[in-house]
Design an enzyme around this catalytic site. Structure first.
Site, PDB file in Angstrom:
ATOM      1  N   TYR A 114     -41.958  47.191  11.388  1.00 13.93           N
ATOM      2  CA  TYR A 114     -41.936  47.212  10.061  1.00 13.93           C
ATOM      3  C   TYR A 114     -40.740  46.210   9.761  1.00 13.93           C
ATOM      4  CZ  TYR A 114     -39.990  49.138   5.785  1.00 13.93           C
ATOM      5  OH  TYR A 114     -39.396  49.228   4.191  1.00 13.93           O
ATOM      6  N   ASP A 123     -36.712  40.069  14.074  1.00 16.08           N
ATOM      7  CA  ASP A 123     -36.213  41.113  13.233  1.00 16.08           C
ATOM      8  C   ASP A 123     -34.983  41.923  13.862  1.00 16.08           C
ATOM      9  OD1 ASP A 123     -35.567  42.711  11.306  1.00 16.08           O
ATOM     10  OD2 ASP A 123     -37.750  43.292  10.487  1.00 16.08           O
ATOM     11  N   LYS A 169     -28.597  47.023   8.262  1.00 14.69           N
ATOM     12  CA  LYS A 169     -28.157  47.949   8.770  1.00 14.69           C
ATOM     13  C   LYS A 169     -26.585  48.110   9.538  1.00 14.69           C
ATOM     14  CE  LYS A 169     -32.537  50.152   9.028  1.00 14.69           C
ATOM     15  NZ  LYS A 169     -33.801  49.643   9.235  1.00 14.69           N
TER      16      LYS A 169
HETATM   17  C1  PLP Z   1     -34.893  48.966   8.116  1.00 16.10           C
HETATM   18  C2  PLP Z   1     -35.707  47.728   8.342  1.00 16.10           C
HETATM   19  C3  PLP Z   1     -35.869  46.729   7.928  1.00 16.10           C
HETATM   20  C4  PLP Z   1     -35.471  46.932   6.352  1.00 16.10           C
HETATM   21  O1  PLP Z   1     -34.320  46.914   5.779  1.00 16.10           O
HETATM   22  P1  PLP Z   1     -33.884  47.400   4.358  1.00 16.10           P
HETATM   23  O2  PLP Z   1     -32.490  47.351   4.442  1.00 16.10           O
HETATM   24  O3  PLP Z   1     -34.455  48.946   4.607  1.00 16.10           O
HETATM   25  O4  PLP Z   1     -34.581  46.763   3.421  1.00 16.10           O
HETATM   26  C5  PLP Z   1     -36.367  45.635   8.142  1.00 16.10           C
HETATM   27  N1  PLP Z   1     -36.729  45.255   9.519  1.00 16.10           N
HETATM   28  C6  PLP Z   1     -36.500  46.313  10.421  1.00 16.10           C
HETATM   29  C7  PLP Z   1     -36.684  46.250  11.742  1.00 16.10           C
HETATM   30  C8  PLP Z   1     -35.833  47.411  10.080  1.00 16.10           C
HETATM   31  O5  PLP Z   1     -35.938  48.486  10.901  1.00 16.10           O
END
Ligand code: PLP
Length: 429
Positions: free
Chosen positions: A144, A239, A267
Site C-alpha cells: 500500500y 516507501d 507516520k
Molecule cells: C500509511 C502508508 C502510506 C500512506 O500514508 P498516509 O499518511 O496514510 O497518507 C503510504 N505508504 C505506506 C507504506 C504506508 O504504510
C-alpha cells in the site's frame, strides 16, 4: 465491555461522515461490530469514551513509537502553538527536521516535506516520471502506498481488508501504466524488466511489506530490485512510510544496506501530527519546483506544529539503546504469543522485523499477498473481538501490522501475553 457511548457517537457520525469514519481502516467492517470512539491516550494505553482502557498495539497505525502524549512532544507543540500555527512562509524548524532526515536516511541528500504519506508517494511518482520521461511504474501486490490513483491498483491495507475490487474512479488509461508483481518474486521482476525495463519510470516497494500484515523481504530480494532498476535507468523508490525510523533510525535501507534513489516517509516523522516527506539524491530532487519543472506544493507543508512534533520524536529516537530496547520487547511479546499458540493448539505463522510484527492464522510460509490471503479471517474476527474484551487493542484486520512502542513496559507485555492466551481460547470457542 460497555460500549454505549461509542455506539451512540458512531450513529451520529454516520449521519455526517461517510461510514462514520475519516479513513476506512478505522471501521470494524472486517471484524464485525462498530469502531470504538477514543477519548484519550497516554503512553502505551488508549481509553475509549465508555472508559474502557486498552494496551495499544495500533499506535495510530505506526506513528506513536514513543507512546501517546509523550511529555516532550506535548510540551514542544504547546510552546510552538503560542508562537503561531501556520505562516505559509519558511521557518528554521523545517530545515532542522530536513537535516535530521538527511543525516539519518542513507539515500536522502535533499528532502521535501508534505502533509501525509499519500502526498509523499504520489509526489515521488510524479518526480520519477518527470525525471525519466517514462510513464510506467511497477509496484507489488499487497503493498500500500497511499491512495494516489496510480497506486491503488491491487493495493494492501484497507483495500485488502475490505476486499474491494479495483477502485472505481481511477482512469483506465492511468491504471494500465501500473504494473503489479508478486512480492518477493524475483523471477517475475527480472522477466518484467528484461521485457520492458526501459519503459519503466520507477519501481516502488515497501522494503518490508507492512500493509498486508508484516511480510519481510526474502534475502536478496531488495538487492535484486536495486540491480535491475539501475541497469534499466529506472528509479528505485523505497516507501518507508511505516519502516522509516521504525526498524532502525535510518529505516529499512539502513537495516538491509540497500540504497534506493528516492525514499518516502510519513507516520513517525510527524510525531503524531500530519507530516510526510520524500527525498533522495540532490540531482533528482532538484527537478522539483521551484528549481525544476515538476510541480508540487502545499499550503500546510512543513507546518510548524507538525514539524516541531517530528523534531522532538527524532530527538527521542536518537537516544542510545532505543532500537535495541524495541527489539527486546517485541521479541518477548512475539515469543509469548508463539507459546500461547502452541499451548492453545492453533495454527499460526509469525513475522517480525524489529518492532513491527504479525500473527497470521495460516500454516503457510508468509512471503507474499497470496500467502497472507490463506489466513483464516473468521478466526481472526473472533480473536480480535476477544482481545478487545481482554483489554488489548490491535488493528481490526488480519492484514495490518502490530507495533510495539518504547514505552510499553515488561509488565504491559506480560499482561498482553496472558490476555492473548485467554483471547485465543475464547476465539476457538
Ligand atoms: C500509511 C502508508 C502510506 C500512506 O500514508 P498516509 O499518511 O496514510 O497518507 C503510504 N505508504 C505506506 C507504506 C504506508 O504504510
Amino acid at each position: 465491555m460497555k460500549r454505549t457511548q461509542s455506539e451512540s457517537l458512531f450513529q451520529t457520525a454516520q449521519k455526517y461522515i461517510p461510514g462514520g469514519v475519516n479513513s476506512p481502516v478505522r471501521a470494524f467492517k472486517a471484524v464485525g461490530g462498530n469502531p470504538l470512539f477514543i477519548a484519550k491516550a497516554k503512553g502505551p494505553r488508549i481509553t475509549d469514551v465508555d472508559g474502557n482502557e486498552f494496551i495499544d498495539y495500533v499506535a495510530s497505525w505506526g506513528p506513536m513509537i514513543f507512546g501517546h502524549a509523550h511529555p516532550k512532544i506535548v510540551e514542544a507543540v504547546s510552546r510552538q502553538a503560542q508562537l503561531g500555527t501556520s505562516f505559509g512562509a519558511p521557518t528554521e524548524l523545517e530545515t532542522r527536521l530536513a537535516q535530521k532526515v538527511v543525516d539519518a536516511v542513507p539515500s536522502v541528500e535533499s528532502v521535501r516535506l508534505v502533509s501525509s504519506g499519500t502526498e509523499a508517494t504520489l509526489s515521488a511518482l510524479r518526480l520519477a516520471r518527470g525525471f525519466t520521461g517514462r510513464d510506467k511504474i511497477v509496484k507489488f501486490e499487497g503493498c500500500y502506498h497511499g491512495h494516489g490513483d496510480s497506486l491503488l491498483v491491487k493495493a494492501g491495507s484497507g483495500v485488502l481488508s475490505l476486499g474491494l475490487p479495483d477502485c472505481p474512479g481511477i482512469v483506465a488509461d492511468l491504471a494500465k501504466n501500473t504494473l503489479n508483481v508478486p512480492y518477493n518474486d524475483t523471477q517475475a521482476v527480472e522477466e518484467l524488466f528484461s521485457r520492458m525495463g526501459k519503459e519503466i519510470a520507477c519501481l516502488i516497494v515497501e522494503p518490508i511489506g507492512g500493509n498486508m500484515g508484516v511480510v519481510p523481504p526474502q534475502p536478496g530480494f531488495l538487492e535484486l530490485l536495486r540491480k535491475v532498476t539501475k541497469a534499466s535507468g529506472t528509479l528505485l523508490i523505497f516507501d518507508e512510510v511505516i519502516t522509516g525510523f521504525r526498524v532502525s533510525y535510518g529505516g529499512a535501507q539502513k537495516l538491509y544496506g540497500v540504497t534506493p534513489d528516492l525514499t518516502c516517509l510519513g507516520k513517525i516523522i510527524g510525531g503524531g501530527l500530519p507530516v510526510g516527506a520524500y527525498g533522495g539524491k540532490k540531482e533528482i530532487m532538484d527537478h522539483i519546483a521551484p528549481v525544476g519543472a515538476v510541480y508540487q506544493a502545499g499550503t500546510l507543508s512543513g507546518n510548524p506544529l507538525a514539524v516541531t512534533a517530528g523534531i522532538e520524536m527524532l530527538n527521542l529516537l536518537s537516544q542510545p539503546g532505543v532500537y535495541e530496547d524495541l527489539e527486546k520487547k517485541s521479541e518477548k511479546l512475539c515469543n509469548g504469543f508463539k507459546e500461547n499458540v502452541k499451548k492453545a493448539g492453533v495454527t499460526a505463522a509469525f513475522t517480525r522485523v524489529g518492532s513491527m510484527f504479525s500473527m497470521f492464522f495460516t500454516g503457510q510460509e508468509i512471503v507474499s499477498f497470496d500467502s497472507v490471503k490463506t489466513s483464516d479471517t473468521d478466526l481472526f474476527r473472533r480473536y480480535f473481538n476477544a482481545m478487545l474484551e481482554e483489554g488489548i487493542y490491535i488493528a481490526p484486520s488480519q492484514f495490518e501490522a502490530g507495533f510495539m512502542s518504547a514505552v510499553h513496559t515488561d509488565d504491559d507485555i506480560d499482561k498482553t501475553i496472558e490476555a492473548q492466551f485467554c483471547a485465543l481460547k475464547k476465539a476457538l470457542g
